[in-house]
Design a protein around this motif. Structure first.
Motif, PDB file in Angstrom:
ATOM      1  N   SER A 106      -3.104   4.640  -0.979  1.00  0.00           N
ATOM      2  CA  SER A 106      -2.836   3.657  -0.024  1.00  0.00           C
ATOM      3  C   SER A 106      -3.924   2.521  -0.120  1.00  0.00           C
ATOM      4  N   LEU A 107      -5.054   2.748  -0.581  1.00  0.00           N
ATOM      5  CA  LEU A 107      -6.105   1.694  -0.588  1.00  0.00           C
ATOM      6  C   LEU A 107      -5.419   0.725  -1.702  1.00  0.00           C
ATOM      7  N   GLY A 108      -4.732   1.145  -2.713  1.00  0.00           N
ATOM      8  CA  GLY A 108      -4.379   0.301  -3.774  1.00  0.00           C
ATOM      9  C   GLY A 108      -3.164  -0.794  -3.368  1.00  0.00           C
ATOM     10  N   CYS A 109      -2.297  -0.037  -2.429  1.00  0.00           N
ATOM     11  CA  CYS A 109      -1.262  -0.967  -1.920  1.00  0.00           C
ATOM     12  C   CYS A 109      -1.860  -2.117  -0.956  1.00  0.00           C
ATOM     13  N   LEU A 110      -2.980  -1.765  -0.121  1.00  0.00           N
ATOM     14  CA  LEU A 110      -3.715  -2.520   0.788  1.00  0.00           C
ATOM     15  C   LEU A 110      -4.155  -3.667  -0.086  1.00  0.00           C
ATOM     16  N   TRP A 111      -4.803  -3.372  -1.304  1.00  0.00           N
ATOM     17  CA  TRP A 111      -5.746  -4.380  -2.094  1.00  0.00           C
ATOM     18  C   TRP A 111      -4.517  -5.242  -2.717  1.00  0.00           C
ATOM     19  N   ILE A 112      -3.671  -4.984  -3.313  1.00  0.00           N
ATOM     20  CA  ILE A 112      -2.612  -5.515  -3.779  1.00  0.00           C
ATOM     21  C   ILE A 112      -2.054  -6.620  -2.977  1.00  0.00           C
ATOM     22  N   SER A 113      -1.454  -5.968  -1.585  1.00  0.00           N
ATOM     23  CA  SER A 113      -1.265  -6.848  -0.650  1.00  0.00           C
ATOM     24  C   SER A 113      -2.171  -7.994  -0.015  1.00  0.00           C
ATOM     25  N   GLY A 133       1.662   2.370   1.796  1.00  0.00           N
ATOM     26  CA  GLY A 133       0.922   3.162   1.018  1.00  0.00           C
ATOM     27  C   GLY A 133       0.942   4.605   1.508  1.00  0.00           C
ATOM     28  N   LEU A 134       0.993   4.684   2.900  1.00  0.00           N
ATOM     29  CA  LEU A 134       1.113   6.028   3.372  1.00  0.00           C
ATOM     30  C   LEU A 134       2.494   6.763   2.803  1.00  0.00           C
ATOM     31  N   VAL A 135       3.383   6.267   2.761  1.00  0.00           N
ATOM     32  CA  VAL A 135       4.857   6.694   2.335  1.00  0.00           C
ATOM     33  C   VAL A 135       4.515   7.244   0.864  1.00  0.00           C
TER      34      VAL A 135
END
Length: 154
Positions: A106-113, A133-135
């Motif tokens: 989830s944090l990785g998805c947030l960081w990328i975005s 991220g949650l999915v």
């Protein structure tokens, strides 16, 4: 020598549906514990200031840990009750590791975005962390819990 009949994909999927539903319920309970605990620790006191009002990260760590324990107990004794390990401490350690990796997804998805792609609005942050991220993290967790954590086959 007789072999067990091979189940079709549809039969295997239908067999997973009840377990997936239980997993979802436990996940929602864990989410309520996490979000509710965080807000209670931050804002649940007189004047809207909770015990850890000034300690945002500590409040989140405590609420996340409480949610992890709730999720482990729920998954151990309900979702994966027929395949859980005998060694509770070993199982819990693996559960925490998988939970941390899921949080990393989830944090990785947030960081990328947020940092790589530059989408910095609250909506974009919520879509990347709590949507995509949650999915992805939930799919990973279900697979890892089923295959590695709550697996008494070895």
């Amino acid at each position: 020598m007789t072999t067990a009949p091979t189940r079709t994909f549809g039969e295997r999927l239908r067999g997973l549906v009840p377990q997936l539903m239980r997993f979802g319920v436990i996940g929602l309970v864990g989410l309520v514990v996490d979000v509710g605990g965080f807000n209670l620790l931050r804002f649940g006191g007189s004047g809207g200031e909770g015990l850890l009002h000034e300690y945002v990260l500590l409040a989140k760590v405590i609420s996340s840990f409480a949610a992890t324990v709730v999720a482990w107990v729920g998954n151990r004794y309900w979702t994966f009750r027929t395949t859980r390990r005998e060694e509770k401490h070993h199982e819990f350690a693996w559960f925490v590791i998988v939970a941390v990796v899921g949080m990393g997804i989830s944090l990785g998805c947030l960081w990328i975005s947020h940092y790589l792609l530059g989408f910095k609005t609250p909506l974009a942050d919520n879509i990347s962390a709590n949507g995509v991220g949650l999915v992805l993290a939930t799919m990973f967790r279900f697979y890892a819990y089923r295959q590695h954590v709550f697996n008494n086959r070895g």
